[in-house]
Scaffold this motif. Structure first.
Motif, PDB file in Angstrom:
ATOM      1  N   ILE A  50      19.617  65.464  33.400  1.00 21.70           N
ATOM      2  CA  ILE A  50      18.509  65.936  34.240  1.00 21.70           C
ATOM      3  C   ILE A  50      18.882  65.880  35.722  1.00 21.70           C
ATOM      4  O   ILE A  50      18.496  66.746  36.496  1.00 21.70           O
ATOM      5  N   ASP A  51      19.684  64.872  36.110  1.00 20.76           N
ATOM      6  CA  ASP A  51      20.124  64.786  37.504  1.00 20.76           C
ATOM      7  C   ASP A  51      21.001  65.983  37.873  1.00 20.76           C
ATOM      8  O   ASP A  51      20.870  66.552  38.954  1.00 20.76           O
ATOM      9  N   VAL A  52      21.897  66.348  36.964  1.00 23.70           N
ATOM     10  CA  VAL A  52      22.775  67.500  37.205  1.00 23.70           C
ATOM     11  C   VAL A  52      21.947  68.779  37.287  1.00 23.70           C
ATOM     12  O   VAL A  52      22.147  69.599  38.183  1.00 23.70           O
ATOM     13  N   VAL A  53      21.005  68.935  36.366  1.00 25.25           N
ATOM     14  CA  VAL A  53      20.153  70.131  36.361  1.00 25.25           C
ATOM     15  C   VAL A  53      19.379  70.235  37.676  1.00 25.25           C
ATOM     16  O   VAL A  53      19.309  71.300  38.286  1.00 25.25           O
ATOM     17  N   LEU A  54      18.806  69.128  38.119  1.00 21.67           N
ATOM     18  CA  LEU A  54      18.043  69.152  39.367  1.00 21.67           C
ATOM     19  C   LEU A  54      18.934  69.446  40.566  1.00 21.67           C
ATOM     20  O   LEU A  54      18.537  70.173  41.481  1.00 21.67           O
TER      21      LEU A  54
END
Length: 109
Positions: A50-54
């Motif tokens: 989720i951090d990468v996606v954000l």
């Protein structure tokens, strides 16, 4: 467990940790990886999906709404950013209408 046993175990743990750190440093040196590159790789490896996606979505969103072009134009002073920003501000219909008038004018219609 006696105090001496705990101290011995802690010293052994510290020695293993130091040996691991030295082995990692030697491996990085052999591979030609700088400390900064290594730290960045470790940071990326710890990131959740989720951090990468954000992080990626934030950049894409900035591109979609034109913030990247504004930054390129006003902060970096890049002409390409200013042109792109201006083109994003003019509605597509207006461009096609104007192009149609120009073509009509050239063709003499």
């Amino acid at each position: 467990m006696s105090r001496a046993d705990r101290v011995r175990d802690e010293n052994a743990r510290i020695a293993r940790s130091q040996a691991r750190i030295k082995a990692e440093q030697k491996a990085r040196e052999r591979a030609g990886v700088s400390d900064d590159e290594y730290r960045e790789a470790k940071r990326l490896a710890r990131m959740r999906v989720i951090d990468v996606v954000l992080e990626v979505a934030g950049d894409v969103l900035k591109d979609v709404i034109g913030l990247t072009d504004m930054e390129d134009c006003f902060v970096k002073g890049e002409v390409g950013g200013c042109v792109s920003m201006a083109l994003n501000l003019i509605p597509a219909a207006k461009i096609f209408s104007t192009l149609g008038k120009i073509v009509s004018g050239i063709a003499g219609d």
